[in-house]
Design an enzyme around this catalytic site. Structure first.
Site, PDB file in Angstrom:
ATOM      1  N   HIS A 113       0.821  -1.211   0.000  1.00 39.48           N
ATOM      2  CA  HIS A 113       0.000   0.000   0.000  1.00 39.48           C
ATOM      3  C   HIS A 113       0.855   1.260   0.000  1.00 39.48           C
ATOM      4  O   HIS A 113       0.341   2.368   0.057  1.00 39.48           O
ATOM      5  CB  HIS A 113      -0.934  -0.028   1.218  1.00 39.48           C
ATOM      6  N   LYS A 115       3.182   4.397  -1.201  1.00 43.97           N
ATOM      7  CA  LYS A 115       3.254   5.282  -2.363  1.00 43.97           C
ATOM      8  C   LYS A 115       4.543   6.067  -2.246  1.00 43.97           C
ATOM      9  O   LYS A 115       4.615   7.087  -1.557  1.00 43.97           O
ATOM     10  CB  LYS A 115       2.061   6.244  -2.435  1.00 43.97           C
ATOM     11  N   ASP A 120      17.535   9.116  -8.081  1.00 46.17           N
ATOM     12  CA  ASP A 120      18.975   9.340  -7.939  1.00 46.17           C
ATOM     13  C   ASP A 120      19.432   9.398  -6.489  1.00 46.17           C
ATOM     14  O   ASP A 120      20.511   9.937  -6.195  1.00 46.17           O
ATOM     15  CB  ASP A 120      19.406  10.616  -8.664  1.00 46.17           C
ATOM     16  N   HIS A 293      -8.816  11.130   0.460  1.00 45.77           N
ATOM     17  CA  HIS A 293      -7.959   9.946   0.524  1.00 45.77           C
ATOM     18  C   HIS A 293      -6.760  10.174   1.436  1.00 45.77           C
ATOM     19  O   HIS A 293      -5.879   9.329   1.543  1.00 45.77           O
ATOM     20  CB  HIS A 293      -7.494   9.591  -0.897  1.00 45.77           C
ATOM     21  N   LYS A 295      -4.043  10.671   4.544  1.00 46.68           N
ATOM     22  CA  LYS A 295      -3.649   9.970   5.765  1.00 46.68           C
ATOM     23  C   LYS A 295      -2.593  10.836   6.447  1.00 46.68           C
ATOM     24  O   LYS A 295      -1.388  10.584   6.350  1.00 46.68           O
ATOM     25  CB  LYS A 295      -3.069   8.588   5.464  1.00 46.68           C
ATOM     26  N   ASP A 300      -0.108  19.401  18.184  1.00 41.40           N
ATOM     27  CA  ASP A 300       0.474  20.610  18.767  1.00 41.40           C
ATOM     28  C   ASP A 300       1.135  21.457  17.688  1.00 41.40           C
ATOM     29  O   ASP A 300       0.625  21.531  16.569  1.00 41.40           O
ATOM     30  CB  ASP A 300       1.413  20.260  19.912  1.00 41.40           C
TER      31      ASP A 300
END
Length: 400
Positions: A113, A115, A120, A293, A295, A300
């Site tokens: 899952h 991404k 380089d 979508h 996450k 603080d």
């Protein structure tokens, strides 16, 4: 194991694909030696075609290009992209490829899952954005709302290590041999800025609780504010207790969730927890402007995270995930401003009275969904002995 925050990084917050893909394509176009890319979805749309073309062009000029996709999320990949990649010299692998319609369902829950992209060894991208256009969704859910971070600096060494390790594992599983590594062995990780960051991976082996434990530690230390935006939110016992304890000691806890979803089962299961959370003083908003979508979280003034990990059992127990955690006031402030603007522009506040007024059929649907999610986790091999440590929190009684 606590995250190792490395100083000297430069981090750029990228809001959705409209900012992410131009930056990614520019980095690929400038690549000279090596590219790693991992994605759950590689869609056959305008964005997927553009990224495919850029990767093929990089391979044509001698760049070593390594692409890893998930076999379920990118089940179109073998037809739409793999032949073109092979012809162009792009090395592409599939994590847990689909082996037919009747493959055991439990394997479908253990996914790649992450991404991630690394170019380089000197620039990386970490976040929740797949290779898919923001508008690749039903009309009422466009555009997709998500985040990624462009990373430069010493934390790149950890990202490179994790991506190379994943490539080695999938190479061995898929081909029973290892590709030769001829490109970047030691990435350039010179100081690039002033921000401290840690790179975390989550999987179902050595690092199963890395992301979860980091979240909980930060929540325990919160003194003023916790702001979480998470697409699929079904926290376990320790996470829920930490949020409730923060709310009791006066911390403002705000959770931004999906109002429009592609997985109704998870949304209904999450709604089974609304009553208890609202009664504890936790603010809940559902984002209704489009498909959220993201996450991400801000705690603080100086703690923030952006990544691929949802706060649900599928991400925290089953999937391979990756998050960047940042200790920096400017970055946390920027992400907070984005989230507050999203709440103001497109979210609806949930109220205890709304939950109380829901019909019994609606409540039954929520609790049935909750029970089915628990069953699915058990089918995947993470039943009582694993779930007990991360069981769901709710003080709201089931309907009778």
């Amino acid at each position: 194991m606590k995250p190792e925050f490395l100083p000297g990084n430069r981090l750029t917050l990228l809001d959705s694909g409209r900012e992410y893909f131009p930056a990614l394509l520019a980095a690929i176009a400038a690549a000279e030696r090596e590219i790693y890319l991992e994605t759950y979805i590689f869609a056959a749309d305008a964005v997927g075609e553009a990224v495919c073309a850029a990767l093929c062009a990089a391979a044509a000029r001698g760049v070593v290009v390594n692409v890893t996709v998930d076999g379920f999320g990118a089940r179109n990949f073998p037809v739409d992209f793999q032949p073109r990649f092979a012809a162009a010299g792009v090395r592409a692998l599939i994590y847990r490829p689909e082996l037919g319609r009747f493959r055991l369902k439990r394997h479908r829950l253990r996914r790649l899952h992450r991404k991630l992209a690394l170019i380089d060894g000197c620039i990386a991208f970490v976040g929740g954005i797949n290779i898919v256009a923001d508008d690749n969704a039903p009309p009422d859910m466009r555009p997709r709302y998500d985040y990624a971070v462009m990373v430069q600096g010493p934390v790149l060494a950890d990202i490179h290590r994790a991506m190379r390790r994943m490539w080695e594992i999938v190479t061995w599983v898929n081909l029973r041999r290892r590709f030769r590594f001829t490109a970047v062995d030691h990435p350039r990780c010179a100081v690039a800025g002033t921000q401290a960051a840690a790179f975390l991976v989550g999987d179902n082996l050595r690092h199963r609780n890395s992301i979860l434990n980091t979240y909980i530690e930060a929540i325990h230390g919160a003194r003023r504010e916790i702001l979480i935006a998470n697409a699929y939110f079904l926290p376990g016992l320790r996470f829920g207790r930490a949020l409730y304890a923060a709310a009791r000691r006066g911390v403002q806890v705000t959770v931004l969730l999906q109002g429009k979803t592609d997985h109704p089962l998870l949304r209904f299961a999450t709604q089974a927890l609304y009553g208890a959370a609202l009664n504890a003083g936790i603010r809940i908003f559902e984002y209704e402007k489009s498909f959220m979508h993201a996450k991400v979280a801000v705690i603080d003034d100086d703690w923030a995270t952006v990544g691929s990990s949802n706060i649900d059992p599928f991400s925290l127990l089953l999937a391979k995930e990756a998050n960047i955690v940042v200790r920096d006031m400017r970055f946390a402030g920027e992400l907070r401003a984005h989230l507050e603007a999203a709440i103001a522009a497109g979210a609806r506040a949930m109220c205890p009275v709304d939950i109380q007024r829901q019909s019994w059929p609606r409540r039954l649907l929520r609790w049935a969904s909750y029970g089915l999610v628990r069953l699915l986790v058990g089918i995947a091999g993470y039943g009582d002995r694993h779930w007990r440590a991360e069981d769901q929190v709710s003080q709201e009684p089931p309907p009778r």
